[in-house]
Design a protein around this motif. Structure first.
Motif, PDB file in Angstrom:
ATOM      1  N   THR A 284     -75.207  12.392 -32.341  1.00  0.00           N
ATOM      2  CA  THR A 284     -76.317  13.050 -31.650  1.00  0.00           C
ATOM      3  C   THR A 284     -75.825  13.985 -30.558  1.00  0.00           C
ATOM      4  O   THR A 284     -76.259  15.139 -30.469  1.00  0.00           O
TER       5      THR A 284
ATOM      6  N   CYS B 299     -73.864  16.947 -32.183  1.00  0.00           N
ATOM      7  CA  CYS B 299     -74.747  17.816 -32.967  1.00  0.00           C
ATOM      8  C   CYS B 299     -75.655  18.651 -32.064  1.00  0.00           C
ATOM      9  O   CYS B 299     -75.830  19.853 -32.292  1.00  0.00           O
TER      10      CYS B 299
ATOM     11  N   PHE C 150     -76.423  16.830 -40.351  1.00  0.00           N
ATOM     12  CA  PHE C 150     -77.632  17.096 -39.568  1.00  0.00           C
ATOM     13  C   PHE C 150     -77.549  18.358 -38.710  1.00  0.00           C
ATOM     14  O   PHE C 150     -78.564  18.778 -38.146  1.00  0.00           O
TER      15      PHE C 150
ATOM     16  N   SER D 144     -80.653  20.944 -37.094  1.00  0.00           N
ATOM     17  CA  SER D 144     -80.720  21.113 -35.640  1.00  0.00           C
ATOM     18  C   SER D 144     -80.487  22.568 -35.249  1.00  0.00           C
ATOM     19  O   SER D 144     -81.130  23.089 -34.331  1.00  0.00           O
TER      20      SER D 144
ATOM     21  N   THR E  88     -81.503  13.724 -35.235  1.00  0.00           N
ATOM     22  CA  THR E  88     -80.120  13.389 -35.559  1.00  0.00           C
ATOM     23  C   THR E  88     -79.857  11.904 -35.398  1.00  0.00           C
ATOM     24  O   THR E  88     -79.233  11.266 -36.257  1.00  0.00           O
TER      25      THR E  88
END
Length: 285
Positions: A91, A94, A159, A163, A212
């Motif tokens: 997370t 990303c 992911f 994003s 994410t």
């Protein structure tokens, strides 16, 4: 009359959808509170006849004396930590890449900007199983199999396109005049991004982080292949392993599953409004 029937049909459809989604969750929680003998009884009860916390006690190592029960708690604790570490790592990385990359695709002019963005976002449409073999060879060569870094990088590659697309839409909706005024005052591009743009794009950042994290938390195929040992094995892989060849501990499986869904459930409940605002942030320019 037609409007009333239409509204009733819509409410009925929503009720069916809610029941379809929540009944399995309730069944898992009810099973986790049901004693083992009742789970194998010939008569199945929708509501547990007797409540027990024995499965949760075994899961968290409370009052256990048998070696197998202690091992269950150790494995569950390790898997919980692994899920948190890889999901949070993916997370953070990303969102950071999407925040910087999305801004570059919107505000910076460089050759092939549109083509590169389309190619990056297009990778989101590629089924994951089609690249498992080459990806496994790459990860083996780099010695990243069964490591936090390796699993995290795979999550990021999965992911990041979504994003990046989300943050690009958010940046396009922000007024350019504020950045131009800051440039006239002598602010650098990096200062503008960190102190002006990112605070305004906070809903998009939160939405990208939620998407994410939830996606990484629920991954099964990737850790099944790239996390073969307890060093990085997450909850999604450990929970099915409670079903052994000779015995299926339904209560323990559902107790572990009930604990595993607590984190994403809390995120959805308390951060849902940020997710919605982030997803619609780039809808109106």
């Amino acid at each position: 009359m037609r409007a009333l029937l239409s509204r009733f049909g819509l409410m009925l459809a929503c009720a069916v959808l809610v029941l379809w989604s929540l009944v399995p969750v309730y069944w898992a929680f009810a099973t986790s509170l049901t004693p083992t003998p009742d789970l194998t009884a010939s008569t199945v009860h929708f509501f547990p006849q007797t409540l027990t916390l024995e499965h949760y006690a075994k899961l968290f190592g409370i009052g256990t004396t048998m070696a197998n029960d202690t091992m269950v708690w150790q494995q569950f604790r390790a898997a919980l930590v692994n899920s948190i570490v890889t999901s949070l790592g993916a997370t953070i990385l990303c969102v950071a890449l999407a925040a910087a990359g999305g801004y570059a695709f919107v505000r910076l002019n460089f050759p092939g900007r549109t083509v590169i963005f389309i190619l990056v976002v297009a990778t989101f449409a590629i089924p994951g199983y089609t690249v498992l073999i080459p990806l496994y060879r790459i990860m083996t060569t780099l010695r990243l199999v069964d490591t936090y870094l390796g699993v995290t990088l795979i999550y990021v590659s999965a992911f990041l396109p979504l994003s990046l697309w989300l943050m690009r839409s958010v940046y396009q909706s922000l007024p350019l005049s504020i950045e131009e005024a800051a440039q006239i005052d002598g602010a650098s591009r990096l200062y503008i991004l960190a102190r002006i743009v990112l605070p305004m794009a906070a809903p998009g950042l939160v939405a990208a982080a939620i998407i994410t994290f939830l996606g990484a938390w629920g991954q099964f195929m990737v850790p099944l292949i790239f996390s073969p040992t307890m060093a990085t094995k997450p909850l999604t892989i450990l929970v099915p392993e409670f079903a052994t060849k000779n015995f299926v501990d339904y209560g323990l499986i559902n107790a572990a599953g009930s604990v595993a869904i607590i984190v994403p459930t809390l995120i959805v409940i308390f951060l849902n409004r940020y997710l919605v605002s982030g997803l619609v942030a780039g809808a109106v320019k």
